[in-house]
Design a protein around this motif. Structure first.
Motif, PDB file in Angstrom:
ATOM      1  N   CYS A  65      30.858  47.632  45.270  1.00  0.00           N
ATOM      2  CA  CYS A  65      32.101  48.356  44.966  1.00  0.00           C
ATOM      3  C   CYS A  65      33.060  47.511  44.139  1.00  0.00           C
ATOM      4  O   CYS A  65      34.088  48.019  43.681  1.00  0.00           O
ATOM      5  CB  CYS A  65      32.765  48.808  46.259  1.00  0.00           C
ATOM      6  N   GLY A  66      32.788  46.222  43.979  1.00  0.00           N
ATOM      7  CA  GLY A  66      33.625  45.378  43.124  1.00  0.00           C
ATOM      8  C   GLY A  66      34.715  44.608  43.860  1.00  0.00           C
ATOM      9  O   GLY A  66      35.502  43.901  43.227  1.00  0.00           O
ATOM     10  N   TYR A  67      34.744  44.698  45.191  1.00  0.00           N
ATOM     11  CA  TYR A  67      35.826  44.009  45.916  1.00  0.00           C
ATOM     12  C   TYR A  67      35.671  42.484  45.847  1.00  0.00           C
ATOM     13  O   TYR A  67      36.608  41.765  45.489  1.00  0.00           O
ATOM     14  CB  TYR A  67      35.893  44.478  47.378  1.00  0.00           C
ATOM     15  N   GLN A  68      34.451  42.005  46.158  1.00  0.00           N
ATOM     16  CA  GLN A  68      34.219  40.550  46.054  1.00  0.00           C
ATOM     17  C   GLN A  68      34.444  40.083  44.605  1.00  0.00           C
ATOM     18  O   GLN A  68      34.977  39.003  44.365  1.00  0.00           O
ATOM     19  CB  GLN A  68      32.785  40.232  46.515  1.00  0.00           C
ATOM     20  N   THR A  69      34.072  40.932  43.668  1.00  0.00           N
ATOM     21  CA  THR A  69      34.271  40.630  42.249  1.00  0.00           C
ATOM     22  C   THR A  69      35.755  40.402  41.951  1.00  0.00           C
ATOM     23  O   THR A  69      36.120  39.480  41.218  1.00  0.00           O
ATOM     24  CB  THR A  69      33.762  41.804  41.376  1.00  0.00           C
ATOM     25  N   ALA A  70      36.607  41.262  42.518  1.00  0.00           N
ATOM     26  CA  ALA A  70      38.051  41.124  42.308  1.00  0.00           C
ATOM     27  C   ALA A  70      38.558  39.814  42.918  1.00  0.00           C
ATOM     28  O   ALA A  70      39.393  39.125  42.320  1.00  0.00           O
ATOM     29  CB  ALA A  70      38.783  42.314  42.921  1.00  0.00           C
ATOM     30  N   VAL A  71      38.043  39.454  44.083  1.00  0.00           N
ATOM     31  CA  VAL A  71      38.450  38.174  44.711  1.00  0.00           C
ATOM     32  C   VAL A  71      38.072  37.027  43.771  1.00  0.00           C
ATOM     33  O   VAL A  71      38.892  36.147  43.491  1.00  0.00           O
ATOM     34  CB  VAL A  71      37.799  38.000  46.106  1.00  0.00           C
ATOM     35  N   LEU A  72      36.857  37.070  43.241  1.00  0.00           N
ATOM     36  CA  LEU A  72      36.426  36.023  42.300  1.00  0.00           C
ATOM     37  C   LEU A  72      37.313  36.052  41.059  1.00  0.00           C
ATOM     38  O   LEU A  72      37.645  35.007  40.492  1.00  0.00           O
ATOM     39  CB  LEU A  72      34.949  36.220  41.922  1.00  0.00           C
ATOM     40  N   GLY A  73      37.714  37.243  40.658  1.00  0.00           N
ATOM     41  CA  GLY A  73      38.585  37.407  39.494  1.00  0.00           C
ATOM     42  C   GLY A  73      39.944  36.742  39.688  1.00  0.00           C
ATOM     43  O   GLY A  73      40.551  36.262  38.736  1.00  0.00           O
ATOM     44  N   GLU A  74      40.417  36.698  40.916  1.00  0.00           N
ATOM     45  CA  GLU A  74      41.684  36.016  41.211  1.00  0.00           C
ATOM     46  C   GLU A  74      41.523  34.491  41.186  1.00  0.00           C
ATOM     47  O   GLU A  74      42.486  33.774  40.977  1.00  0.00           O
ATOM     48  CB  GLU A  74      42.200  36.422  42.603  1.00  0.00           C
ATOM     49  N   LEU A  75      40.293  34.043  41.431  1.00  0.00           N
ATOM     50  CA  LEU A  75      40.078  32.596  41.602  1.00  0.00           C
ATOM     51  C   LEU A  75      39.632  31.886  40.326  1.00  0.00           C
ATOM     52  O   LEU A  75      39.879  30.700  40.168  1.00  0.00           O
ATOM     53  CB  LEU A  75      39.006  32.360  42.686  1.00  0.00           C
ATOM     54  N   ALA A  76      38.960  32.624  39.425  1.00  0.00           N
ATOM     55  CA  ALA A  76      38.281  31.988  38.291  1.00  0.00           C
ATOM     56  C   ALA A  76      38.869  32.445  36.967  1.00  0.00           C
ATOM     57  O   ALA A  76      39.656  33.398  36.906  1.00  0.00           O
ATOM     58  CB  ALA A  76      36.794  32.332  38.330  1.00  0.00           C
ATOM     59  N   GLN A  77      38.452  31.784  35.908  1.00  0.00           N
ATOM     60  CA  GLN A  77      38.919  32.182  34.570  1.00  0.00           C
ATOM     61  C   GLN A  77      38.117  33.348  34.007  1.00  0.00           C
ATOM     62  O   GLN A  77      38.660  34.259  33.398  1.00  0.00           O
ATOM     63  CB  GLN A  77      38.823  30.990  33.625  1.00  0.00           C
ATOM     64  N   GLU A  78      36.783  33.283  34.198  1.00  0.00           N
ATOM     65  CA  GLU A  78      35.915  34.365  33.730  1.00  0.00           C
ATOM     66  C   GLU A  78      34.924  34.690  34.844  1.00  0.00           C
ATOM     67  O   GLU A  78      34.373  33.777  35.467  1.00  0.00           O
ATOM     68  CB  GLU A  78      35.100  33.950  32.494  1.00  0.00           C
ATOM     69  N   VAL A  79      34.680  35.965  35.065  1.00  0.00           N
ATOM     70  CA  VAL A  79      33.716  36.387  36.072  1.00  0.00           C
ATOM     71  C   VAL A  79      32.697  37.316  35.420  1.00  0.00           C
ATOM     72  O   VAL A  79      33.077  38.248  34.691  1.00  0.00           O
ATOM     73  CB  VAL A  79      34.393  37.117  37.255  1.00  0.00           C
ATOM     74  N   TYR A  80      31.424  37.051  35.675  1.00  0.00           N
ATOM     75  CA  TYR A  80      30.333  37.898  35.199  1.00  0.00           C
ATOM     76  C   TYR A  80      29.636  38.440  36.438  1.00  0.00           C
ATOM     77  O   TYR A  80      29.337  37.670  37.356  1.00  0.00           O
ATOM     78  CB  TYR A  80      29.368  37.079  34.336  1.00  0.00           C
ATOM     79  N   SER A  81      29.384  39.733  36.502  1.00  0.00           N
ATOM     80  CA  SER A  81      28.799  40.302  37.713  1.00  0.00           C
ATOM     81  C   SER A  81      27.740  41.326  37.339  1.00  0.00           C
ATOM     82  O   SER A  81      27.933  42.131  36.425  1.00  0.00           O
ATOM     83  CB  SER A  81      29.905  40.938  38.568  1.00  0.00           C
ATOM     84  N   ILE A  82      26.630  41.283  38.063  1.00  0.00           N
ATOM     85  CA  ILE A  82      25.484  42.162  37.767  1.00  0.00           C
ATOM     86  C   ILE A  82      25.217  43.066  38.966  1.00  0.00           C
ATOM     87  O   ILE A  82      25.173  42.599  40.111  1.00  0.00           O
ATOM     88  CB  ILE A  82      24.218  41.326  37.470  1.00  0.00           C
ATOM     89  N   GLU A  83      25.027  44.349  38.705  1.00  0.00           N
ATOM     90  CA  GLU A  83      24.725  45.320  39.767  1.00  0.00           C
ATOM     91  C   GLU A  83      23.523  46.157  39.331  1.00  0.00           C
ATOM     92  O   GLU A  83      23.482  46.651  38.210  1.00  0.00           O
ATOM     93  CB  GLU A  83      25.953  46.210  40.017  1.00  0.00           C
ATOM     94  N   VAL A  84      22.579  46.336  40.256  1.00  0.00           N
ATOM     95  CA  VAL A  84      21.342  47.030  39.898  1.00  0.00           C
ATOM     96  C   VAL A  84      21.497  48.561  39.958  1.00  0.00           C
ATOM     97  O   VAL A  84      20.732  49.283  39.303  1.00  0.00           O
ATOM     98  CB  VAL A  84      20.174  46.513  40.787  1.00  0.00           C
TER      99      VAL A  84
END
Ligand code: SAH
Length: 210
Positions: free
Chosen positions: A88-107
């Protein structure tokens, strides 16, 4: 009750009390509207101490697990991070707050589309999503300072270790019926593996057949 106070209670009772003390992770999870990432029929439970269904047989992890994995990844503000299993992208958003660039893959394409929509709405323009199988990582943007995997393969996929920067962390649940959450560090001399605790994630699959 307002979502902000539910969120702060979640951070206090589920994270701080269980010894998650990374201030940047706590700040991120105090801020991100977790209820916007789940279907409206589940949003009243979004801040509870449990995983929730997100459709297609998948789940959003319990807040504690998201907090633990995000802290274990030891992310710094200038970092580039890879996530496998956007969901759903929630963990992705947390990483987005912590890092400069986030790349995420979903099958699962439908989940990737939903996550893209919410993350765009919340203005995470430095978060980049791709639909596909994460076993091969995302070589184009490697090396990554941290890789967070939220589906469980039977063994650590070698491509993910290859794409980790020196001193980078790979946080990954590994196993089939019994899974362990591993934190791997890529030291110059080799890989150091720390076993943490037992977890239950959905399996990491090679493809999605509807
Ligand atoms: N972090 C997510 C957790 C979702 S559950 C969240 O907060 O919602 C794990 C996700 O991994 C599922 O969405 C599943 O479809 C996805 N997944 C499973 N195998 C995968 C693979 N090989 N590559 C990419 N994503 C995968």
């Amino acid at each position: 009750m307002q979502t902000e106070s539910l969120r702060l209670q979640m951070v206090q009772n589920q994270l701080r009390k269980r010894k998650i003390d990374d201030l940047r992770v706590l700040a991120a999870m105090s801020k991100i509207p977790r209820h916007q990432f789940v279907d409206s029929s589940w949003s009243h439970r979004a801040y509870q101490d449990r995983p929730l269904p997100i459709g297609y047989g998948q789940t959003i992890s319990q807040p504690y697990i998201v907090g633990y994995m995000s802290a274990a990844a030891q992310i710094h503000p200038g970092d580039r991070v890879l996530e496998i299993g956007t969901g759903c992208g929630y963990q992705t958003a947390v990483l987005g707050e912590l890092a400069q660039e986030v790349y995420s893959i979903e099958v699962i394409p439908q989940l990737a589309d939903q996550a893209r929509h919410v993350l765009q709405e919340l203005n995470y323009s430095h978060v980049h999503l791709k639909t596909g199988d994460g076993h091969q990582g995302w070589a184009e943007h490697a090396p990554y300072n941290a890789i967070v995997v939220t589906a469980a393969p039977p063994e650590v996929p070698p491509a993910l270790i290859d794409q980790l920067a020196i001193n980078g962390k790979l946080v990954i649940p590994v196993g089939t019926s019994h899974q362990q959450l591993l934190v791997l560090t890529k030291a110059k001399a080799g890989i150091v593996t720390q076993k943490t605790f037992s977890v239950r994630f959905v399996p990491m699959v090679k493809s999605f057949d509807q």
